[in-house]
Design a protein around this motif. Structure first.
Motif, PDB file in Angstrom:
ATOM      1  N   LYS A  56      36.660 -39.673 -22.204  1.00  0.00           N
ATOM      2  CA  LYS A  56      36.057 -40.990 -22.140  1.00  0.00           C
ATOM      3  C   LYS A  56      34.538 -40.834 -22.233  1.00  0.00           C
ATOM      4  O   LYS A  56      33.938 -40.108 -21.446  1.00  0.00           O
ATOM      5  CB  LYS A  56      36.424 -41.703 -20.841  1.00  0.00           C
ATOM      6  N   ILE A  57      33.942 -41.485 -23.200  1.00  0.00           N
ATOM      7  CA  ILE A  57      32.489 -41.414 -23.339  1.00  0.00           C
ATOM      8  C   ILE A  57      31.814 -42.181 -22.213  1.00  0.00           C
ATOM      9  O   ILE A  57      30.902 -41.697 -21.549  1.00  0.00           O
ATOM     10  CB  ILE A  57      32.047 -41.980 -24.706  1.00  0.00           C
ATOM     11  N   LEU A  58      32.281 -43.383 -21.979  1.00  0.00           N
ATOM     12  CA  LEU A  58      31.697 -44.234 -20.946  1.00  0.00           C
ATOM     13  C   LEU A  58      32.755 -45.241 -20.506  1.00  0.00           C
ATOM     14  O   LEU A  58      33.446 -45.823 -21.335  1.00  0.00           O
ATOM     15  CB  LEU A  58      30.473 -44.974 -21.511  1.00  0.00           C
ATOM     16  N   THR A  59      32.875 -45.409 -19.215  1.00  0.00           N
ATOM     17  CA  THR A  59      33.850 -46.365 -18.689  1.00  0.00           C
ATOM     18  C   THR A  59      33.140 -47.435 -17.853  1.00  0.00           C
ATOM     19  O   THR A  59      31.971 -47.286 -17.481  1.00  0.00           O
ATOM     20  CB  THR A  59      34.891 -45.663 -17.795  1.00  0.00           C
ATOM     21  N   LYS A  60      33.864 -48.489 -17.542  1.00  0.00           N
ATOM     22  CA  LYS A  60      33.304 -49.553 -16.694  1.00  0.00           C
ATOM     23  C   LYS A  60      32.914 -48.998 -15.331  1.00  0.00           C
ATOM     24  O   LYS A  60      31.874 -49.362 -14.778  1.00  0.00           O
ATOM     25  CB  LYS A  60      34.330 -50.680 -16.532  1.00  0.00           C
ATOM     26  N   THR A  61      33.757 -48.120 -14.803  1.00  0.00           N
ATOM     27  CA  THR A  61      33.470 -47.523 -13.494  1.00  0.00           C
ATOM     28  C   THR A  61      32.173 -46.725 -13.527  1.00  0.00           C
ATOM     29  O   THR A  61      31.360 -46.798 -12.592  1.00  0.00           O
ATOM     30  CB  THR A  61      34.634 -46.608 -13.055  1.00  0.00           C
ATOM     31  N   MET A  62      31.976 -45.955 -14.596  1.00  0.00           N
ATOM     32  CA  MET A  62      30.746 -45.169 -14.730  1.00  0.00           C
ATOM     33  C   MET A  62      29.527 -46.084 -14.730  1.00  0.00           C
ATOM     34  O   MET A  62      28.547 -45.838 -14.004  1.00  0.00           O
ATOM     35  CB  MET A  62      30.766 -44.371 -16.036  1.00  0.00           C
ATOM     36  N   ILE A  63      29.576 -47.140 -15.529  1.00  0.00           N
ATOM     37  CA  ILE A  63      28.434 -48.053 -15.624  1.00  0.00           C
ATOM     38  C   ILE A  63      28.145 -48.702 -14.271  1.00  0.00           C
ATOM     39  O   ILE A  63      26.989 -48.799 -13.845  1.00  0.00           O
ATOM     40  CB  ILE A  63      28.695 -49.134 -16.699  1.00  0.00           C
ATOM     41  N   ASN A  64      29.196 -49.134 -13.587  1.00  0.00           N
ATOM     42  CA  ASN A  64      29.004 -49.744 -12.260  1.00  0.00           C
ATOM     43  C   ASN A  64      28.402 -48.752 -11.273  1.00  0.00           C
ATOM     44  O   ASN A  64      27.539 -49.117 -10.460  1.00  0.00           O
ATOM     45  CB  ASN A  64      30.339 -50.263 -11.725  1.00  0.00           C
ATOM     46  N   TYR A  66      26.471 -46.197 -12.037  1.00  0.00           N
ATOM     47  CA  TYR A  66      25.071 -45.983 -12.412  1.00  0.00           C
ATOM     48  C   TYR A  66      24.191 -47.099 -11.851  1.00  0.00           C
ATOM     49  O   TYR A  66      23.075 -46.848 -11.377  1.00  0.00           O
ATOM     50  CB  TYR A  66      24.921 -45.933 -13.935  1.00  0.00           C
ATOM     51  N   ALA A  67      24.700 -48.329 -11.909  1.00  0.00           N
ATOM     52  CA  ALA A  67      23.942 -49.463 -11.365  1.00  0.00           C
ATOM     53  C   ALA A  67      23.815 -49.352  -9.842  1.00  0.00           C
ATOM     54  O   ALA A  67      22.741 -49.604  -9.276  1.00  0.00           O
ATOM     55  CB  ALA A  67      24.626 -50.773 -11.751  1.00  0.00           C
ATOM     56  N   LYS A  68      24.899 -48.943  -9.166  1.00  0.00           N
ATOM     57  CA  LYS A  68      24.880 -48.798  -7.711  1.00  0.00           C
ATOM     58  C   LYS A  68      23.905 -47.714  -7.267  1.00  0.00           C
ATOM     59  O   LYS A  68      23.321 -47.789  -6.178  1.00  0.00           O
ATOM     60  CB  LYS A  68      26.280 -48.476  -7.198  1.00  0.00           C
ATOM     61  N   ASN A  69      23.751 -46.673  -8.102  1.00  0.00           N
ATOM     62  CA  ASN A  69      22.854 -45.565  -7.774  1.00  0.00           C
ATOM     63  C   ASN A  69      21.448 -45.761  -8.337  1.00  0.00           C
ATOM     64  O   ASN A  69      20.663 -44.808  -8.385  1.00  0.00           O
ATOM     65  CB  ASN A  69      23.442 -44.249  -8.289  1.00  0.00           C
ATOM     66  N   ASP A  70      21.139 -46.989  -8.753  1.00  0.00           N
ATOM     67  CA  ASP A  70      19.801 -47.334  -9.255  1.00  0.00           C
ATOM     68  C   ASP A  70      19.397 -46.531 -10.494  1.00  0.00           C
ATOM     69  O   ASP A  70      18.202 -46.313 -10.728  1.00  0.00           O
ATOM     70  CB  ASP A  70      18.746 -47.134  -8.154  1.00  0.00           C
ATOM     71  N   LEU A  71      20.378 -46.096 -11.260  1.00  0.00           N
ATOM     72  CA  LEU A  71      20.058 -45.445 -12.533  1.00  0.00           C
ATOM     73  C   LEU A  71      19.907 -46.484 -13.632  1.00  0.00           C
ATOM     74  O   LEU A  71      19.272 -46.227 -14.651  1.00  0.00           O
ATOM     75  CB  LEU A  71      21.176 -44.472 -12.935  1.00  0.00           C
ATOM     76  N   LEU A  72      20.484 -47.639 -13.400  1.00  0.00           N
ATOM     77  CA  LEU A  72      20.542 -48.686 -14.416  1.00  0.00           C
ATOM     78  C   LEU A  72      20.242 -50.029 -13.771  1.00  0.00           C
ATOM     79  O   LEU A  72      20.886 -50.385 -12.775  1.00  0.00           O
ATOM     80  CB  LEU A  72      21.940 -48.695 -15.043  1.00  0.00           C
ATOM     81  N   PRO A  73      19.284 -50.782 -14.297  1.00  0.00           N
ATOM     82  CA  PRO A  73      19.036 -52.117 -13.764  1.00  0.00           C
ATOM     83  C   PRO A  73      20.287 -52.985 -13.916  1.00  0.00           C
ATOM     84  O   PRO A  73      21.069 -52.791 -14.853  1.00  0.00           O
ATOM     85  CB  PRO A  73      17.894 -52.646 -14.653  1.00  0.00           C
ATOM     86  N   PRO A  74      20.499 -53.908 -13.017  1.00  0.00           N
ATOM     87  CA  PRO A  74      21.711 -54.748 -13.097  1.00  0.00           C
ATOM     88  C   PRO A  74      21.693 -55.613 -14.359  1.00  0.00           C
ATOM     89  O   PRO A  74      20.626 -55.983 -14.859  1.00  0.00           O
ATOM     90  CB  PRO A  74      21.626 -55.601 -11.832  1.00  0.00           C
ATOM     91  N   PRO A  75      22.877 -55.946 -14.885  1.00  0.00           N
ATOM     92  CA  PRO A  75      22.942 -56.814 -16.067  1.00  0.00           C
ATOM     93  C   PRO A  75      22.536 -58.239 -15.704  1.00  0.00           C
ATOM     94  O   PRO A  75      22.546 -58.625 -14.536  1.00  0.00           O
ATOM     95  CB  PRO A  75      24.417 -56.736 -16.464  1.00  0.00           C
ATOM     96  N   VAL A  76      22.175 -58.996 -16.706  1.00  0.00           N
ATOM     97  CA  VAL A  76      21.817 -60.395 -16.500  1.00  0.00           C
ATOM     98  C   VAL A  76      22.993 -61.250 -16.958  1.00  0.00           C
ATOM     99  O   VAL A  76      23.375 -61.226 -18.133  1.00  0.00           O
ATOM    100  CB  VAL A  76      20.556 -60.773 -17.302  1.00  0.00           C
ATOM    101  N   LYS A  77      23.600 -61.970 -16.026  1.00  0.00           N
ATOM    102  CA  LYS A  77      24.777 -62.794 -16.317  1.00  0.00           C
ATOM    103  C   LYS A  77      25.875 -61.961 -16.987  1.00  0.00           C
ATOM    104  O   LYS A  77      26.482 -62.378 -17.973  1.00  0.00           O
ATOM    105  CB  LYS A  77      24.399 -63.988 -17.189  1.00  0.00           C
ATOM    106  N   LYS A  78      26.067 -60.746 -16.444  1.00  0.00           N
ATOM    107  CA  LYS A  78      27.117 -59.824 -16.895  1.00  0.00           C
ATOM    108  C   LYS A  78      26.883 -59.293 -18.312  1.00  0.00           C
ATOM    109  O   LYS A  78      27.794 -58.724 -18.924  1.00  0.00           O
ATOM    110  CB  LYS A  78      28.500 -60.474 -16.810  1.00  0.00           C
ATOM    111  N   LYS A  79      25.663 -59.442 -18.823  1.00  0.00           N
ATOM    112  CA  LYS A  79      25.349 -58.936 -20.157  1.00  0.00           C
ATOM    113  C   LYS A  79      24.287 -57.845 -20.080  1.00  0.00           C
ATOM    114  O   LYS A  79      23.368 -57.906 -19.263  1.00  0.00           O
ATOM    115  CB  LYS A  79      24.874 -60.077 -21.058  1.00  0.00           C
ATOM    116  N   TYR A  80      24.432 -56.860 -20.963  1.00  0.00           N
ATOM    117  CA  TYR A  80      23.540 -55.707 -21.001  1.00  0.00           C
ATOM    118  C   TYR A  80      22.658 -55.773 -22.244  1.00  0.00           C
ATOM    119  O   TYR A  80      23.141 -56.012 -23.350  1.00  0.00           O
ATOM    120  CB  TYR A  80      24.346 -54.413 -20.989  1.00  0.00           C
ATOM    121  N   SER A  81      21.383 -55.524 -22.045  1.00  0.00           N
ATOM    122  CA  SER A  81      20.426 -55.603 -23.143  1.00  0.00           C
ATOM    123  C   SER A  81      20.382 -54.299 -23.931  1.00  0.00           C
ATOM    124  O   SER A  81      21.008 -53.300 -23.568  1.00  0.00           O
ATOM    125  CB  SER A  81      19.027 -55.895 -22.587  1.00  0.00           C
ATOM    126  N   LYS A  82      19.620 -54.316 -24.990  1.00  0.00           N
ATOM    127  CA  LYS A  82      19.405 -53.115 -25.804  1.00  0.00           C
ATOM    128  C   LYS A  82      18.801 -51.999 -24.961  1.00  0.00           C
ATOM    129  O   LYS A  82      19.131 -50.826 -25.120  1.00  0.00           O
ATOM    130  CB  LYS A  82      18.488 -53.451 -26.978  1.00  0.00           C
TER     131      LYS A  82
END
Length: 224
Positions: A56-64, A66-82
């Motif tokens: 698996k290259i990337l899963t929903k769990t991985m992305i979540n 990353y956000a919980k560990n402050d590696l990734l800013p939270p999405p805006v209205k469940k959408k991810y920017s470029k």
């Protein structure tokens, strides 16, 4: 080494040529939902997986996570920017050699200073510059691998014939592993220095905040 092993070297060198650089222009300019992000990452980075048909290259769990560990800013209205996608590509390559804490140390200044910056030097500029350097290193890396392969091919000449081929491969893996080990140590040392600098900066900001608060109280007291 034998002809079969020469084929192995050619296969390795060819795999380096197949490393895909994801250009910022490849990333959609519209915000994406989670499923669209994972689909995009899979389409662009599938060739880098050890087992392309299974990993698996990337899963929903991985992305979540990353956000919980402050590696990734939270999405805006469940959408991810470029910019979210650019950060995920950095994380994808880092996670094989660095801990979550180390990746956080590296990316936190990037997200704080450049994420969402549309008027000055931005995250896309950083991504383009960083990955452009890596792409330029492919030919140098191929030459280095070829030389290590040659050196390994000259080892274990006195070993039993039935074990010689395996031992030469073992020597080749050892030289590559030592190279990775040393570079990982250097990376960790630099990350530790960055972490120390960040902690010092935070401490200085807190001290400055307390100094201003104290001065403000003193001015207020004098006015009374």
């Amino acid at each position: 080494m034998t002809i079969d092993n020469d084929d192995l070297l050619n296969s390795i060198l060819s795999s380096l040529d197949r490393i895909e650089y994801v250009s910022p222009e490849d990333i959609p300019n519209i915000d994406l939902y989670m499923d669209q992000v994972t689909t995009f990452m899979d389409s662009k980075l599938r060739s880098t997986a050890r087992y392309p048909g299974e990993d698996k290259i990337l899963t929903k769990t991985m992305i979540n996570n990353y956000a919980k560990n402050d590696l990734l800013p939270p999405p805006v209205k469940k959408k991810y920017s470029k910019e979210h996608v650019l950060l995920l590509i950095f994380i994808y390559y880092y996670k094989g050699i660095l801990s979550i804490n180390d990746i956080q140390t590296l990316l936190k200044p990037i997200t704080e200073r450049f994420f969402g910056n549309t008027t000055e030097f931005n995250l896309q500029d950083i991504y383009r510059e960083a990955f452009g350097l890596e792409k330029q290193q492919i030919e140098t890396l191929k030459a280095d691998v070829t030389e290590k392969f040659r050196i390994a091919g000259e080892t274990f000449e006195d070993a039993p014939e039935e074990s010689r081929d395996f031992l030469k491969k073992f020597a080749f893996i050892c030289t590559l592993s030592f190279d990775v080990y040393v570079k990982k140590l250097m990376i960790e040392k630099m990350v530790d220095e960055l972490s120390a600098e960040q902690k010092e900066h935070v401490a200085e900001e807190k001290a400055e905040g307390k100094r201003k608060e104290k001065a403000h109280k003193a001015e207020k007291s004098d006015a009374e």
